[in-house]
Every structure is written in C-alpha cells, then in structure tokens.
Scaffold this motif. Sequence first.
Motif, short mmCIF file in Angstrom:
data_model
loop_
_atom_site.label_atom_id
_atom_site.label_comp_id
_atom_site.label_asym_id
_atom_site.label_seq_id
_atom_site.Cartn_x
_atom_site.Cartn_y
_atom_site.Cartn_z
N LEU A 123 0.83 -1.20 0.00
CA LEU A 123 0.00 0.00 0.00
C LEU A 123 0.87 1.26 0.00
CD1 LEU A 123 -2.87 -0.95 2.48
CD2 LEU A 123 -2.99 -0.76 -0.01
N HIS A 124 2.01 1.19 0.67
CA HIS A 124 2.95 2.31 0.65
C HIS A 124 3.49 2.52 -0.76
CE1 HIS A 124 6.00 5.10 1.91
NE2 HIS A 124 6.99 4.28 1.58
N ALA A 125 3.81 1.43 -1.44
CA ALA A 125 4.27 1.54 -2.83
C ALA A 125 3.16 2.10 -3.71
CB ALA A 125 4.73 0.18 -3.34
N TRP A 126 1.93 1.70 -3.45
CA TRP A 126 0.80 2.22 -4.23
C TRP A 126 0.62 3.72 -3.99
CZ3 TRP A 126 -2.15 1.37 -8.21
CH2 TRP A 126 -3.36 2.07 -8.34
N ARG A 127 0.82 4.15 -2.78
CA ARG A 127 0.70 5.58 -2.47
C ARG A 127 1.74 6.40 -3.22
NH1 ARG A 127 2.81 9.04 1.31
NH2 ARG A 127 4.10 7.38 2.20
N LEU A 128 2.89 5.76 -3.48
CA LEU A 128 3.98 6.45 -4.19
C LEU A 128 4.00 6.10 -5.68
CD1 LEU A 128 6.86 5.94 -1.58
CD2 LEU A 128 5.45 7.98 -1.93
N ARG A 129 2.87 5.64 -6.21
CA ARG A 129 2.83 5.16 -7.59
C ARG A 129 3.23 6.24 -8.61
NH1 ARG A 129 -2.10 5.83 -5.45
NH2 ARG A 129 -3.69 7.08 -6.53
N ASP A 130 2.86 7.50 -8.34
CA ASP A 130 3.24 8.56 -9.27
C ASP A 130 4.73 8.89 -9.14
OD1 ASP A 130 0.63 8.76 -10.20
OD2 ASP A 130 0.07 10.26 -8.70
N THR A 131 5.23 8.89 -7.92
CA THR A 131 6.65 9.14 -7.71
C THR A 131 7.49 8.04 -8.35
OG1 THR A 131 6.17 10.24 -5.61
CG2 THR A 131 8.44 9.51 -5.97
N LEU A 132 7.02 6.79 -8.25
CA LEU A 132 7.73 5.66 -8.83
C LEU A 132 7.48 5.53 -10.33
CD1 LEU A 132 6.97 3.00 -6.05
CD2 LEU A 132 9.17 4.10 -6.50
N ASP A 133 6.54 6.34 -10.84
CA ASP A 133 6.19 6.32 -12.27
C ASP A 133 5.80 4.91 -12.72
OD1 ASP A 133 5.77 7.38 -14.77
OD2 ASP A 133 7.85 7.08 -15.43
N LEU A 134 4.86 4.32 -11.99
CA LEU A 134 4.41 2.98 -12.33
C LEU A 134 3.58 3.02 -13.61
CD1 LEU A 134 3.28 1.57 -8.85
CD2 LEU A 134 5.50 1.34 -9.97
N SER A 135 3.78 2.02 -14.45
CA SER A 135 2.99 1.90 -15.67
C SER A 135 1.61 1.34 -15.32
CB SER A 135 3.70 0.98 -16.66
OG SER A 135 3.73 -0.36 -16.15
N GLY A 136 0.74 1.25 -16.33
CA GLY A 136 -0.58 0.71 -16.11
C GLY A 136 -0.54 -0.73 -15.62
N VAL A 137 0.32 -1.53 -16.23
CA VAL A 137 0.47 -2.93 -15.81
C VAL A 137 1.03 -3.02 -14.41
CG1 VAL A 137 1.69 -5.10 -16.29
CG2 VAL A 137 0.69 -3.79 -18.18
N GLU A 138 2.01 -2.15 -14.11
CA GLU A 138 2.61 -2.16 -12.77
C GLU A 138 1.61 -1.74 -11.70
OE1 GLU A 138 7.28 -1.20 -13.88
OE2 GLU A 138 5.85 0.45 -13.64
N LYS A 139 0.74 -0.80 -12.02
CA LYS A 139 -0.30 -0.39 -11.08
C LYS A 139 -1.28 -1.54 -10.84
CE LYS A 139 -0.17 4.55 -12.18
NZ LYS A 139 -0.91 5.69 -12.79
N LEU A 140 -1.66 -2.21 -11.93
CA LEU A 140 -2.56 -3.35 -11.80
C LEU A 140 -1.94 -4.44 -10.94
CD1 LEU A 140 -5.19 -4.78 -12.71
CD2 LEU A 140 -3.88 -5.72 -14.63
N GLU A 141 -0.66 -4.71 -11.15
CA GLU A 141 0.04 -5.74 -10.38
C GLU A 141 0.15 -5.35 -8.91
OE1 GLU A 141 2.05 -9.48 -10.30
OE2 GLU A 141 0.94 -8.47 -11.91
N THR A 142 0.41 -4.08 -8.65
CA THR A 142 0.52 -3.61 -7.27
C THR A 142 -0.80 -3.74 -6.54
OG1 THR A 142 2.25 -2.04 -7.91
CG2 THR A 142 1.16 -1.66 -5.80
N ARG A 143 -1.90 -3.35 -7.20
CA ARG A 143 -3.22 -3.50 -6.58
C ARG A 143 -3.54 -4.97 -6.32
NH1 ARG A 143 -4.92 0.23 -10.57
NH2 ARG A 143 -5.99 -1.47 -11.66
N TYR A 144 -3.21 -5.80 -7.29
CA TYR A 144 -3.50 -7.23 -7.15
C TYR A 144 -2.75 -7.85 -5.97
CZ TYR A 144 -2.74 -12.20 -8.00
OH TYR A 144 -2.61 -13.55 -7.83
N ILE A 145 -1.46 -7.57 -5.87
CA ILE A 145 -0.66 -8.17 -4.78
C ILE A 145 -1.09 -7.61 -3.44
CG2 ILE A 145 1.65 -8.49 -3.84
CD1 ILE A 145 2.73 -8.52 -6.63
#
Length: 202
Positions: A123-145
């Motif tokens: 959830l901490h990584a998800w909160r920093l998703r813009d800072t980490l510049d997560l792609s669409g697939v990476e965001k989906l994977e983060t939410r899933y895990i």
Amino acid sequence: MRNSPGVVDGFRMRGREVTRLESFADAIFAFALTLLIVSNTHYKFSRRYGLDDPTTRFLTCVLLFIVLFYVYPLKFLFTLGINDMIFGGSDGLRISHRELSTLYSIYGFGFAGIYFAFTLLYLHAWRLRDTLDLSGVEKLETRYISCRVFTVSIFGLIAAVLAQTPWFPSWGGLIYFLLFPILHGSRMVHRRHRAALQASQA
C-alpha cells in the motif's frame, strides 16, 4: 534391552536430553523455513520498487520482528506434525487440547501479522505510484498483490480465532490449504485483466 524404555524401533537412544546444539539447530531450521517464504516475497517487493525511505525501513523492521516471534510456534507445530504424520508417533511428547489451540492461535496471528506487514508495504508503494512512475500494468500488479496479501492476512486471523473452538485443533492445519484454490482463482482473474490491459496498450 528390547523392552527398555530407552529403546525405540530396536535402537538404543543414547541422547537422553536435548542439548543446546540440538535446540539451536531446531530453531535455525524453523527460521530457515519461515525465512525462505518471507524472503522471496520481500525480495520481489524490493526489486520492483527499490524503496529505502523511513516508512519502508520501519515496516521491514516490523516484519522481521514478527518473523522472529513466529519462529518457535512454527518449529513446535512442525515438529509435532512431522513426528505424527511421518514417523508415526511423538516419542512421548504430549500436548493438551488447550495448549494446541493456543499454539494454533499464535501461529495464525503470526501468519496474519507477516502478511499484513506486506500489505502495508505494498500500500505504501501504491501511495507512491506517481513518484515511482508505475505503468498501467505495474499499477494493476501492485493493486493485485496488495489485495492478495491482505486476503492471506485475513485468513490467518480467521484461523487464529477458529483455533479456540473445540473442534478446530483436530484438523486445524488443513484449513490453510483452502488458500490454494482461493489464490489460484484470483490469479486466473488477474491474468485475464492483465492480458486485456496489455492488449489495449499494444
């Protein structure tokens, strides 16, 4: 000699007491078994997000503390299970129903605590998703895990509570096998969503 209490399966037991080395070895084996599972998940998190901020360090320390607290009940349950299921007996080791319920509860709370710590990390990584510049697939994977590890932690809490019921300890360990179809089903749904997202971005 054959009927001597010091003879088991025709072999004379020379080690009358548990030595410090044996106790230390048992703890290390249990620790290694736990660490193998936890370290793989933490390794994947570390490689994917590369976070080294104060929140990540704090949550990692919490995770390690829970693992260290978790080792002994895991070792004890593992020893009982191996003795009973493989070697056909507990060599005089007896545990009451109440003690077994307590062990399963500690196991369940430790199990839940470990995966709840992972939930907070993701959830901490998800909160920093813009800072980490997560792609669409990476965001989906983060939410899933995040949802996956949270589900596992809730399951551990349920198992810990059920451990206090009279009928649970007789088959309590088997309830964790229910996680396999649940996680397998969620993985299949996630793969379809991921494939659809990748196709839309192609």
